[in-house]
Design a protein around this motif. Structure first.
Motif, mmCIF file in Angstrom:
data_model
loop_
_atom_site.group_PDB
_atom_site.id
_atom_site.type_symbol
_atom_site.label_atom_id
_atom_site.label_comp_id
_atom_site.label_asym_id
_atom_site.label_seq_id
_atom_site.Cartn_x
_atom_site.Cartn_y
_atom_site.Cartn_z
ATOM 1 N N SER A 68 0.945 -1.427 0.224
ATOM 2 C CA SER A 68 -0.329 -0.252 0.361
ATOM 3 C C SER A 68 1.486 1.133 0.292
ATOM 4 O O SER A 68 1.969 1.571 0.569
ATOM 5 N N VAL A 69 0.189 2.164 -0.036
ATOM 6 C CA VAL A 69 1.170 3.380 -0.642
ATOM 7 C C VAL A 69 0.486 4.605 0.041
ATOM 8 O O VAL A 69 -0.788 3.879 0.968
ATOM 9 N N VAL A 70 1.825 4.467 1.772
ATOM 10 C CA VAL A 70 1.274 5.157 2.617
ATOM 11 C C VAL A 70 1.144 7.133 2.662
ATOM 12 O O VAL A 70 1.226 7.354 3.766
ATOM 13 N N ASP A 71 2.429 7.391 1.701
ATOM 14 C CA ASP A 71 2.628 8.831 1.526
ATOM 15 C C ASP A 71 2.891 9.287 0.053
ATOM 16 O O ASP A 71 3.718 7.979 -0.621
ATOM 17 N N ILE A 72 2.101 9.936 0.294
ATOM 18 C CA ILE A 72 2.841 10.335 -1.764
ATOM 19 C C ILE A 72 3.717 11.753 -1.324
ATOM 20 O O ILE A 72 3.336 13.165 -0.948
ATOM 21 N N GLY A 73 4.481 12.382 -1.864
ATOM 22 C CA GLY A 73 5.135 13.394 -1.996
ATOM 23 C C GLY A 73 4.854 13.953 -3.769
ATOM 24 O O GLY A 73 4.579 13.409 -4.529
ATOM 25 N N THR A 74 5.933 15.229 -3.817
ATOM 26 C CA THR A 74 5.711 15.344 -5.474
ATOM 27 C C THR A 74 6.055 15.639 -5.813
ATOM 28 O O THR A 74 6.136 14.597 -7.974
ATOM 29 N N HIS A 75 7.141 14.460 -5.718
ATOM 30 C CA HIS A 75 8.455 13.255 -6.608
ATOM 31 C C HIS A 75 8.965 11.856 -5.562
ATOM 32 O O HIS A 75 9.584 11.403 -6.641
ATOM 33 N N SER A 76 7.361 11.797 -4.501
ATOM 34 C CA SER A 76 7.751 10.293 -4.573
ATOM 35 C C SER A 76 6.668 9.687 -4.055
ATOM 36 O O SER A 76 5.458 10.314 -3.735
ATOM 37 N N LEU A 77 6.573 8.488 -3.856
ATOM 38 C CA LEU A 77 6.032 7.939 -3.105
ATOM 39 C C LEU A 77 6.379 6.731 -1.965
ATOM 40 O O LEU A 77 7.803 6.370 -2.500
ATOM 41 N N MET A 78 5.368 6.695 -0.202
ATOM 42 C CA MET A 78 6.160 5.965 0.502
ATOM 43 C C MET A 78 5.213 4.600 0.577
ATOM 44 O O MET A 78 3.893 4.727 0.508
ATOM 45 N N VAL A 79 6.145 3.145 0.091
ATOM 46 C CA VAL A 79 5.303 1.551 -0.067
ATOM 47 C C VAL A 79 5.712 1.176 1.508
ATOM 48 O O VAL A 79 6.294 1.144 1.643
ATOM 49 N N GLN A 80 4.103 0.595 1.669
ATOM 50 C CA GLN A 80 4.711 -0.356 2.831
ATOM 51 C C GLN A 80 3.794 -1.531 2.218
ATOM 52 O O GLN A 80 3.290 -1.692 1.895
ATOM 53 N N VAL A 81 5.126 -2.428 2.187
ATOM 54 C CA VAL A 81 5.088 -3.640 1.884
ATOM 55 C C VAL A 81 5.017 -5.029 3.301
ATOM 56 O O VAL A 81 5.940 -4.309 4.270
ATOM 57 N N VAL A 82 4.398 -6.010 3.940
ATOM 58 C CA VAL A 82 4.414 -6.670 4.616
ATOM 59 C C VAL A 82 4.077 -8.245 3.980
ATOM 60 O O VAL A 82 3.851 -8.235 3.212
ATOM 61 N N GLY A 83 5.023 -8.984 4.563
ATOM 62 C CA GLY A 83 4.895 -10.515 4.181
ATOM 63 C C GLY A 83 6.219 -11.323 4.545
ATOM 64 O O GLY A 83 7.327 -10.750 5.200
ATOM 65 N N GLU A 84 6.710 -12.503 3.770
ATOM 66 C CA GLU A 84 7.846 -13.221 4.044
ATOM 67 C C GLU A 84 8.999 -13.024 3.583
ATOM 68 O O GLU A 84 9.081 -11.575 2.520
ATOM 69 N N THR A 85 10.247 -12.656 4.211
ATOM 70 C CA THR A 85 11.389 -11.683 3.135
ATOM 71 C C THR A 85 11.651 -11.922 2.147
ATOM 72 O O THR A 85 12.274 -10.475 1.529
#
Length: 162
Positions: free
Chosen positions: A113-130
Motif C-alpha cells: 500500500s501507498v502510505v505517503d505521497i510527495g510531489t516527486h516520491s511515493l512511500m510504500v508499505q509492504v508486509v510479508g515473508e523476507t
C-alpha cells in the motif's frame, strides 16, 4: 549444512537484555541476520525473534549460551516446525507523475500500500515473508529507492504448537 535458523527467545523485560543477547552472538562469532523485540503474551516478558545462519551444532551452541544468560527464560527453535514469519518494509521511491501508474501496478501486484505521497516520491508499505520484501525492493530499484527501512522478521509457530 548451513541453514537459516529462526529462534524465539523469551526474556525478562529488563534494561540491557538486548545488549547482552547481541553481545553473546558477537563474542561467539555468530551473525544475526535480523532481530526483533517486543512485548509477549506474558506481562513482564519480551519475545525476541532472531534469524541467524548455522548448522545444527551452531544452533545447539547458541541455545546453550543463551540459557546461561540470567534473563533468558526460554529458547524456542521456530525453524524446527511450520511457522508464520513476517517482515514489514517502508520504501520511499522516486515517483514522477508520469511513472506513478506503473508504480501503482507494482504496489498492487504485491498487495502493498501507498502510505505517503510527495510531489516527486511515493512511500510504500509492504508486509510479508523476507523473499516477498526482497522481490519488491528489486522491482522498485530501477525507479530509484530514496530510503528503505525494514523491521526484521517476527514469527510464531503455526497451529496449536507453542
Amino acid at each position: 549444512m548451513m541453514k537459516k535458523n529462526t529462534i524465539a527467545v523469551i526474556v525478562n523485560d529488563q534494561p540491557g537484555v538486548l545488549q547482552r543477547v547481541a553481545g553473546l552472538f558477537g563474542r561467539r562469532g555468530f551473525n544475526i541476520e535480523s532481530i526483533t523485540v517486543g512485548a509477549s503474551e506474558e506481562p513482564g516478558l519480551s519475545r525476541m525473534v532472531i534469524v541467524t545462519d548455522g548448522d545444527e551444532r551452531t544452533l545447539e551452541q547458541i541455545t546453550k549460551q543463551l540459557y546461561k544468560l540470567i534473563d533468558v527464560i526460554k529458547v524456542i527453535d521456530l525453524s524446527a516446525n511450520a511457522i508464520v514469519a513476517r517482515e514489514i518494509a517502508l520504501i520511499k521511491v522516486n515517483a514522477e507523475p508520469s511513472v506513478r501508474p506503473e508504480l501503482l501496478g507494482v504496489v498492487e501486484t504485491f498487495r502493498a500500500s501507498v502510505v505517503d505521497i510527495g510531489t516527486h516520491s511515493l512511500m510504500v508499505q509492504v508486509v510479508g515473508e523476507t523473499t516477498k520484501i526482497d522481490a519488491m525492493v528489486e522491482l522498485l530499484q530501477p525507479y530509484g529507492i530514496r530510503e528503505l527501512s525494514r523491521t526484521g522478521v517476527t514469527a510464531l509457530n503455526r497451529g496449536n504448537s507453542k
